[in-house]
Design a protein around this motif. Structure first.
Motif, PDB file in Angstrom:
ATOM      1  N   MET A 139       0.829  -1.202   0.000  1.00 38.35           N
ATOM      2  CA  MET A 139       0.000   0.000   0.000  1.00 38.35           C
ATOM      3  C   MET A 139       0.865   1.254   0.000  1.00 38.35           C
ATOM      4  O   MET A 139       0.469   2.291  -0.549  1.00 38.35           O
ATOM      5  CB  MET A 139      -0.933  -0.003   1.209  1.00 38.35           C
ATOM      6  CG  MET A 139      -2.004  -1.086   1.169  1.00 38.35           C
ATOM      7  SD  MET A 139      -3.097  -0.964  -0.269  1.00 38.35           S
ATOM      8  CE  MET A 139      -3.879   0.614   0.021  1.00 38.35           C
ATOM      9  N   ARG A 161      -0.061   3.976  -2.583  1.00 40.55           N
ATOM     10  CA  ARG A 161      -0.605   5.206  -1.999  1.00 40.55           C
ATOM     11  C   ARG A 161       0.516   5.975  -1.280  1.00 40.55           C
ATOM     12  O   ARG A 161       0.540   6.058  -0.044  1.00 40.55           O
ATOM     13  CB  ARG A 161      -1.708   4.869  -1.007  1.00 40.55           C
ATOM     14  CG  ARG A 161      -2.871   4.111  -1.595  1.00 40.55           C
ATOM     15  CD  ARG A 161      -3.830   5.043  -2.302  1.00 40.55           C
ATOM     16  NE  ARG A 161      -5.045   4.348  -2.715  1.00 40.55           N
ATOM     17  CZ  ARG A 161      -6.144   4.952  -3.136  1.00 40.55           C
ATOM     18  NH1 ARG A 161      -6.153   6.282  -3.181  1.00 40.55           N
ATOM     19  NH2 ARG A 161      -7.190   4.268  -3.496  1.00 40.55           N
ATOM     20  N   GLU A 179      -7.919  -0.447   1.813  1.00 38.94           N
ATOM     21  CA  GLU A 179      -8.459   0.328   0.698  1.00 38.94           C
ATOM     22  C   GLU A 179      -9.623   1.196   1.154  1.00 38.94           C
ATOM     23  O   GLU A 179      -9.768   2.346   0.718  1.00 38.94           O
ATOM     24  CB  GLU A 179      -8.894  -0.614  -0.426  1.00 38.94           C
ATOM     25  CG  GLU A 179      -7.727  -1.247  -1.174  1.00 38.94           C
ATOM     26  CD  GLU A 179      -8.191  -2.141  -2.299  1.00 38.94           C
ATOM     27  OE1 GLU A 179      -9.416  -2.427  -2.349  1.00 38.94           O
ATOM     28  OE2 GLU A 179      -7.367  -2.553  -3.123  1.00 38.94           O
ATOM     29  N   CYS A 199      -8.178   4.218   2.891  1.00 38.77           N
ATOM     30  CA  CYS A 199      -7.608   5.188   1.943  1.00 38.77           C
ATOM     31  C   CYS A 199      -8.702   5.965   1.225  1.00 38.77           C
ATOM     32  O   CYS A 199      -8.600   7.198   1.036  1.00 38.77           O
ATOM     33  CB  CYS A 199      -6.723   4.470   0.920  1.00 38.77           C
ATOM     34  SG  CYS A 199      -5.234   3.742   1.639  1.00 38.77           S
ATOM     35  N   GLN A 200      -9.783   5.290   0.837  1.00 33.57           N
ATOM     36  CA  GLN A 200     -10.885   5.971   0.169  1.00 33.57           C
ATOM     37  C   GLN A 200     -11.555   6.971   1.106  1.00 33.57           C
ATOM     38  O   GLN A 200     -11.940   8.069   0.695  1.00 33.57           O
ATOM     39  CB  GLN A 200     -11.911   4.938  -0.318  1.00 33.57           C
ATOM     40  CG  GLN A 200     -11.425   4.053  -1.463  1.00 33.57           C
ATOM     41  CD  GLN A 200     -11.292   4.826  -2.758  1.00 33.57           C
ATOM     42  OE1 GLN A 200     -11.919   5.883  -2.941  1.00 33.57           O
ATOM     43  NE2 GLN A 200     -10.474   4.310  -3.674  1.00 33.57           N
TER      44      GLN A 200
END
Length: 455
Positions: free
Chosen positions: A322, A326, A356, A359-360
């Motif tokens: 990740m 990111r 995920e 992060c969103q």
């Protein structure tokens, strides 16, 4: 409404015998009481006969002892007979010289009517070596015994008559609770739900039966309600899934038609953009289909390949991945090396979904912390972010299928709301769970805790 399910028959195809319980109990009780009364009557009659026989023998024995005492005292024959020959006892005295005294002229040996006793006296005077015969008339006691027998027969017959007449009323009253259960069962079968017996004394036999009956009704109606709710949920899920699939499929169809309708001299850059949109919509539909297939596998019983897995090393690899995907988000891993028997690919899938989602939710900036810990029997993998968090009222609903919060819907248009449902299903297939909890005091963001059994 008729049911397609048939009640099972007894082995061999024989149906259960359903004779009248009232008649069976009445007949059995009357038969038992009749046998008891007859036995009691016979015992009383026998005991009376034994008592009469003992009384007769005692009378004769007393007279013989009295005659022996008088003989030893030198009493005359006439005085001895005066003392002995009286009431129901008759006597005959034959002296040694042949003289005969007494009221007993003929000696009968028929024990059904009389009792006879012979004795040889020894003493002084004329009674020495005299023969004494005593005879007790038993007609009076035999008559009393016969009357007692008829009294017992009459009393037994009267008692049986009272039992036969009164027993059905008592049994009907005693079996009234069964009629109540039958009536309630018929009403519930007819569609009237919610009624219960509610026994006043649950500690008795009928009380325990009624309590078990109520518990069975609770379980059946609860199962019926759950089945109805599950059916409604399935219908809603199918409708929502069809709606979610309609959007990318509609986009794919529209883009495909637009590409086909483009002229041959169309701008290559525009064609490439449309092809990229087509691929993106196809990927979105593919992800939704993959999630639906995953949920179907979970419902059918997920097959796991368990191996001893170091959760810290597994999380370290995903966090490093990740960080590459990111770079704008700060990732931190802390905790201990905890080994659990899990399917590493499935746990990696859960962790990837949580990362995920974090992060969103943070819209490209913030920090995500992954903590690994546990006890002797339980391992915990915690994912904490600095995003807007999850409202308390929504922390359990977000695990339902096709559920998205407003914040998530704004920042992730390609999500269908199945990721967390799949993640919790995988956790529970391992015998653990996935929950959303309160963030630490003074901090904001969402906190997801994956619990797994060590063994």
């Amino acid at each position: 409404m008729t049911s397609d399910l048939a009640l099972p028959h007894l082995p061999g195809g024989r149906a259960m015998k359903t004779v009248s319980l009232r008649r069976r109990v009445t007949f059995t009780t009357a038969a038992v009481l009749a046998v008891v009364l007859i036995l009691v009557s016979l015992v009383v009659h026998g005991l009376f006969a034994v008592a009469v026989n003992r009384s007769q023998n005692a009378v004769l024995t007393d007279r013989v002892q009295l005659a022996q005492q008088l003989s030893k005292q030198g009493t005359s024959a006439r005085d001895l007979l005066t003392r002995i020959d009286a009431r129901s006892v008759r006597a005959r005295l034959v002296l040694a010289d042949g003289r005969t005294f007494g009221s007993l002229n003929t000696v009968r040996e028929d024990e059904s009517a009389v009792k006879t006793k012979h004795v040889l006296l020894s003493g002084q005077g004329e009674l020495d070596h005299a023969k004494l015969t005593l005879q007790l008339d038993t007609k009076l006691l035999a008559g009393a015994q016969s009357k007692l027998a008829w009294v017992l027969i009459g009393a037994t017959a009267a008692a049986l008559l009272v039992i036969v007449v009164g027993l059905p009323f008592g049994i009907r009253r005693a079996l009234a609770p069964l009629d109540t259960m039958t009536l309630l069962a018929g009403e519930i079968a007819g569609g009237r739900r919610g009624r219960r017996l509610s026994p006043s004394r649950p500690d008795t036999e009928l009380g325990r039966t009624a309590t078990a009956f109520d518990e069975m009704l609770d379980a059946l109606e609860g199962a019926e309600a759950r089945a109805h709710a599950s059916e409604e949920q399935i219908r809603a899920f199918v409708a929502d899934a069809a709606h979610e699939l309609r959007t990318p499929i509609t986009g794919i169809r529209a883009i495909a038609q637009a590409i086909l309708q483009q002229p041959l001299d169309a701008d290559p850059e525009v064609r490439q953009q449309m092809q990229l949109l087509l691929v993106r919509e196809a990927q979105r539909a593919g992800r939704l289909v993959d999630d639906l297939v995953e949920l179907a596998r979970i419902d059918a019983g997920l097959q796991l390949r368990r191996t001893p897995t170091d959760l810290y090393d597994l999380a370290d690899a995903e966090v490093d991945r990740m960080r590459l995907l990111r770079p704008e988000i700060a990732f931190e891993l802390a905790g201990d090396h905890v080994v659990a028997a899990v399917d590493p690919d499935r746990i990696r899938q859960v962790l990837l979904n949580l990362l995920e989602n974090a992060c969103q939710a943070m819209q490209g900036h913030g920090a995500v912390t992954v903590l690994i810990g546990g006890t002797d029997n339980l391992a915990e993998l915690i994912v904490r972010d600095t995003g807007p968090g999850v409202p308390r009222a929504e922390r359990d609903r977000i695990f339902d299928r096709l559920v998205r919060l407003d914040q998530a819907r704004e920042h992730r248009a390609d999500g269908a709301g199945l990721g967390l449902a799949v993640a919790r299903g995988i956790a529970r297939a391992h015998g653990g769970d996935l929950i959303c909890t309160e963030p630490p005091t003074g901090q904001r963001g969402a906190v997801f805790v994956l619990r797994l059994k060590i063994a």
